[in-house]
Design a protein around this motif. Structure first.
Motif, PDB file in Angstrom:
ATOM      1  N   HIS A  46       0.971  -6.398   1.006  1.00 41.81           N
ATOM      2  CA  HIS A  46      -0.026  -5.265   0.910  1.00 41.81           C
ATOM      3  C   HIS A  46      -0.700  -4.753  -0.460  1.00 41.81           C
ATOM      4  O   HIS A  46      -0.282  -4.394  -1.336  1.00 41.81           O
ATOM      5  N   LYS A  47      -1.838  -5.142  -0.444  1.00 40.50           N
ATOM      6  CA  LYS A  47      -2.627  -4.914  -1.753  1.00 40.50           C
ATOM      7  C   LYS A  47      -2.861  -3.574  -2.134  1.00 40.50           C
ATOM      8  O   LYS A  47      -2.837  -2.655  -1.423  1.00 40.50           O
ATOM      9  N   SER A  48      -2.793  -3.096  -3.464  1.00 37.54           N
ATOM     10  CA  SER A  48      -3.307  -2.001  -3.981  1.00 37.54           C
ATOM     11  C   SER A  48      -4.608  -1.627  -3.506  1.00 37.54           C
ATOM     12  O   SER A  48      -5.735  -2.307  -3.365  1.00 37.54           O
ATOM     13  N   ILE A  49      -4.532  -0.126  -3.277  1.00 37.24           N
ATOM     14  CA  ILE A  49      -6.024   0.346  -2.639  1.00 37.24           C
ATOM     15  C   ILE A  49      -6.356   1.512  -3.541  1.00 37.24           C
ATOM     16  O   ILE A  49      -7.627   1.967  -3.676  1.00 37.24           O
ATOM     17  N   CYS A  50      -5.777   1.596  -4.601  1.00 40.79           N
ATOM     18  CA  CYS A  50      -5.977   2.794  -5.506  1.00 40.79           C
ATOM     19  C   CYS A  50      -5.208   2.695  -6.760  1.00 40.79           C
ATOM     20  O   CYS A  50      -4.066   2.262  -6.760  1.00 40.79           O
ATOM     21  N   SER A  51      -5.994   2.859  -7.902  1.00 38.89           N
ATOM     22  CA  SER A  51      -5.293   2.896  -9.108  1.00 38.89           C
ATOM     23  C   SER A  51      -5.487   4.258  -9.892  1.00 38.89           C
ATOM     24  O   SER A  51      -6.536   4.858  -9.661  1.00 38.89           O
ATOM     25  N   ILE A  52      -4.377   5.015 -10.401  1.00 37.36           N
ATOM     26  CA  ILE A  52      -4.438   6.216 -11.004  1.00 37.36           C
ATOM     27  C   ILE A  52      -4.017   5.847 -12.479  1.00 37.36           C
ATOM     28  O   ILE A  52      -2.902   5.558 -12.987  1.00 37.36           O
ATOM     29  N   THR A  53      -5.059   5.826 -13.541  1.00 35.38           N
ATOM     30  CA  THR A  53      -4.904   5.717 -14.739  1.00 35.38           C
ATOM     31  C   THR A  53      -4.902   6.891 -15.764  1.00 35.38           C
ATOM     32  O   THR A  53      -5.934   7.545 -15.769  1.00 35.38           O
ATOM     33  N   SER A  54      -4.142   6.784 -16.774  1.00 30.34           N
ATOM     34  CA  SER A  54      -4.340   8.031 -17.819  1.00 30.34           C
ATOM     35  C   SER A  54      -5.067   7.481 -19.138  1.00 30.34           C
ATOM     36  O   SER A  54      -5.080   6.320 -19.270  1.00 30.34           O
ATOM     37  N   GLN A  55      -5.411   8.248 -19.616  1.00 30.87           N
ATOM     38  CA  GLN A  55      -6.400   7.945 -21.108  1.00 30.87           C
ATOM     39  C   GLN A  55      -5.329   7.367 -21.973  1.00 30.87           C
ATOM     40  O   GLN A  55      -6.046   6.866 -22.997  1.00 30.87           O
ATOM     41  N   ASN A  56      -4.151   7.436 -21.994  1.00 32.47           N
ATOM     42  CA  ASN A  56      -3.248   7.054 -22.946  1.00 32.47           C
ATOM     43  C   ASN A  56      -2.373   5.733 -22.590  1.00 32.47           C
ATOM     44  O   ASN A  56      -1.487   5.286 -23.375  1.00 32.47           O
ATOM     45  N   SER A  57      -2.814   5.248 -21.561  1.00 27.71           N
ATOM     46  CA  SER A  57      -1.961   3.972 -21.108  1.00 27.71           C
ATOM     47  C   SER A  57      -2.853   2.958 -20.475  1.00 27.71           C
ATOM     48  O   SER A  57      -3.828   3.253 -19.594  1.00 27.71           O
ATOM     49  N   LYS A  58      -2.515   1.700 -20.865  1.00 30.66           N
ATOM     50  CA  LYS A  58      -3.300   0.413 -19.978  1.00 30.66           C
ATOM     51  C   LYS A  58      -2.886   0.295 -18.560  1.00 30.66           C
ATOM     52  O   LYS A  58      -3.422  -0.332 -18.111  1.00 30.66           O
ATOM     53  N   GLU A  59      -1.496   0.796 -18.310  1.00 34.41           N
ATOM     54  CA  GLU A  59      -0.903   0.678 -17.003  1.00 34.41           C
ATOM     55  C   GLU A  59      -1.468   1.520 -16.182  1.00 34.41           C
ATOM     56  O   GLU A  59      -1.945   2.626 -16.587  1.00 34.41           O
ATOM     57  N   SER A  60      -1.267   1.532 -14.974  1.00 27.78           N
ATOM     58  CA  SER A  60      -1.818   2.489 -13.877  1.00 27.78           C
ATOM     59  C   SER A  60      -0.527   2.630 -12.786  1.00 27.78           C
ATOM     60  O   SER A  60       0.182   1.648 -12.487  1.00 27.78           O
ATOM     61  N   SER A  61      -0.633   3.771 -12.062  1.00 27.25           N
ATOM     62  CA  SER A  61       0.007   3.958 -10.958  1.00 27.25           C
ATOM     63  C   SER A  61      -0.743   3.625  -9.742  1.00 27.25           C
ATOM     64  O   SER A  61      -1.966   3.361  -9.870  1.00 27.25           O
ATOM     65  N   ARG A  62      -0.158   2.857  -8.662  1.00 26.77           N
ATOM     66  CA  ARG A  62      -0.982   2.362  -7.713  1.00 26.77           C
ATOM     67  C   ARG A  62      -0.459   2.961  -6.184  1.00 26.77           C
ATOM     68  O   ARG A  62       0.677   3.030  -5.922  1.00 26.77           O
ATOM     69  N   ILE A  63      -1.520   3.021  -5.508  1.00 23.03           N
ATOM     70  CA  ILE A  63      -1.431   3.365  -4.009  1.00 23.03           C
ATOM     71  C   ILE A  63      -1.447   1.962  -3.199  1.00 23.03           C
ATOM     72  O   ILE A  63      -2.463   1.288  -3.217  1.00 23.03           O
ATOM     73  N   HIS A  64      -0.406   1.880  -2.306  1.00 28.47           N
ATOM     74  CA  HIS A  64      -0.704   0.904  -1.343  1.00 28.47           C
ATOM     75  C   HIS A  64      -0.564   1.183  -0.057  1.00 28.47           C
ATOM     76  O   HIS A  64       0.075   2.159   0.452  1.00 28.47           O
ATOM     77  N   ARG A  65      -1.476   0.685   0.844  1.00 32.00           N
ATOM     78  CA  ARG A  65      -1.318   0.815   2.247  1.00 32.00           C
ATOM     79  C   ARG A  65      -0.547  -0.007   3.117  1.00 32.00           C
ATOM     80  O   ARG A  65      -0.689  -1.254   2.913  1.00 32.00           O
ATOM     81  N   LEU A  66       0.432   0.612   3.742  1.00 36.93           N
ATOM     82  CA  LEU A  66       1.525  -0.201   4.540  1.00 36.93           C
ATOM     83  C   LEU A  66       1.118  -0.120   6.084  1.00 36.93           C
ATOM     84  O   LEU A  66       0.358   0.792   6.283  1.00 36.93           O
ATOM     85  N   PRO A  67       1.765  -0.669   7.058  1.00 35.28           N
ATOM     86  CA  PRO A  67       1.720  -0.537   8.451  1.00 35.28           C
ATOM     87  C   PRO A  67       2.054   1.007   9.003  1.00 35.28           C
ATOM     88  O   PRO A  67       2.661   1.610   8.159  1.00 35.28           O
ATOM     89  N   ASN A  68       1.560   1.302   9.914  1.00 33.16           N
ATOM     90  CA  ASN A  68       1.757   2.620  10.635  1.00 33.16           C
ATOM     91  C   ASN A  68       1.309   3.875   9.832  1.00 33.16           C
ATOM     92  O   ASN A  68       2.111   4.857   9.970  1.00 33.16           O
ATOM     93  N   ASP A  69       0.426   3.656   9.301  1.00 38.67           N
ATOM     94  CA  ASP A  69      -0.348   4.780   8.351  1.00 38.67           C
ATOM     95  C   ASP A  69       0.429   5.450   7.408  1.00 38.67           C
ATOM     96  O   ASP A  69       0.463   6.605   7.252  1.00 38.67           O
ATOM     97  N   VAL A  70       1.244   4.376   6.788  1.00 42.68           N
ATOM     98  CA  VAL A  70       2.126   4.802   5.591  1.00 42.68           C
ATOM     99  C   VAL A  70       1.417   4.227   4.300  1.00 42.68           C
ATOM    100  O   VAL A  70       1.131   3.171   4.091  1.00 42.68           O
ATOM    101  N   PHE A  71       1.582   5.272   3.522  1.00 42.24           N
ATOM    102  CA  PHE A  71       0.945   4.946   2.076  1.00 42.24           C
ATOM    103  C   PHE A  71       2.205   5.090   1.094  1.00 42.24           C
ATOM    104  O   PHE A  71       2.972   5.966   1.032  1.00 42.24           O
TER     105      PHE A  71
END
Length: 240
Positions: A69-94
């Motif tokens: 299940h691939k990432s559908i959203c990234s949330i990145t801060s101005q101070n980090s090269k890494e990001s938080s990620r949101i994945h879509r799973l089956p049954n309308d679960v994120f």
């Protein structure tokens, strides 16, 4: 706020503040901004939104839950090269995996940035973990690993009783705690699940509470789950 829900306790001493903190305050606004990028249309509603933090929980999810299940959203801060990620799973679960660089000092800014996403969720589950030595109720560890939870007023009785309640005077900090506090204030259903470990490793045996939790959340067979042989909890300032 319900009497079983933890309160926010602010420090009553400046003993834990450093000179750098004073300099930051004098410099002006220290708010950290975040950029939210969707690779597909942001959903209008989410049946369930799972927020997961700490490297151990994230590693378990990446190896055993996300799969293809691939990432559908990234949330990145101005101070980090890494990001938080949101994945879509089956049954309308994120599922949102929190960037490990988001520490306690900027957790509030992160919660504020994702609050429009949190408001779309019909049920929010926040997951974090601690070593059992952080449990302050004097309770003996019933197993090698176990989950204690806190719930908002909006959850069903079944959800509230799925795991034993985290007793007072325990305190949970970080993004997971902030997410559930936000849900309580906004009168939204939300549950905080804290995995306590008697060691610093997560294997097929100590992962059982997580497997039970995700089986309930995802509502499908876990036979394809590939439980990693061993994952490690960051010791932080614990000395054993």
């Amino acid at each position: 706020m319900a009497d079983f829900f933890g309160e926010v306790v602010h420090p009553n001493s400046r003993a834990f503040w450093t000179e750098d903190d004073d300099e930051s305050e004098e410099a002006g606004d220290t708010t950290v901004s975040f950029t939210i990028d969707w690779t597909e249309t942001c959903p209008e509603k989410m049946k369930t939104l799972i927020i997961a933090e700490t490297p151990l929980i994230k590693d378990f999810i990446e190896q055993s839950v996300i799969q293809d299940h691939k990432s559908i959203c990234s949330i990145t801060s101005q101070n980090s090269k890494e990001s938080s990620r949101i994945h879509r799973l089956p049954n309308d679960v994120f599922l949102c995996l929190i960037d490990s660089h988001i520490n306690l000092t900027i957790a509030g800014d992160f919660i504020e940035a994702i609050s429009p996403i949190l408001s779309k969720s019909e049920n929010t589950i926040a997951i974090t973990c601690n070593h059992v030595s952080q449990l302050k109720c004097g309770e003996k560890a019933p197993e090698l690993s176990f989950i204690r939870s806190l719930s908002t007023r909006g959850v069903t009785e079944k959800q509230r009783n799925f795991f034993p309640v985290l007793s007072q005077p325990n305190i949970v900090a970080g993004v997971a705690a902030g997410v559930i506090s936000h849900a309580e204030v906004m009168n939204l259903p939300g549950t905080l699940a804290v995995l306590y470990l008697d060691g610093f490793e997560l294997d097929s045996q100590s992962a059982q509470p997580l497997i039970k939790l995700f089986k309930e959340l995802l509502s499908y067979d876990l036979k394809d789950f590939n439980v990693p042989s061993s994952l490690f909890l960051e010791k932080g300032n614990l000395y054993m």
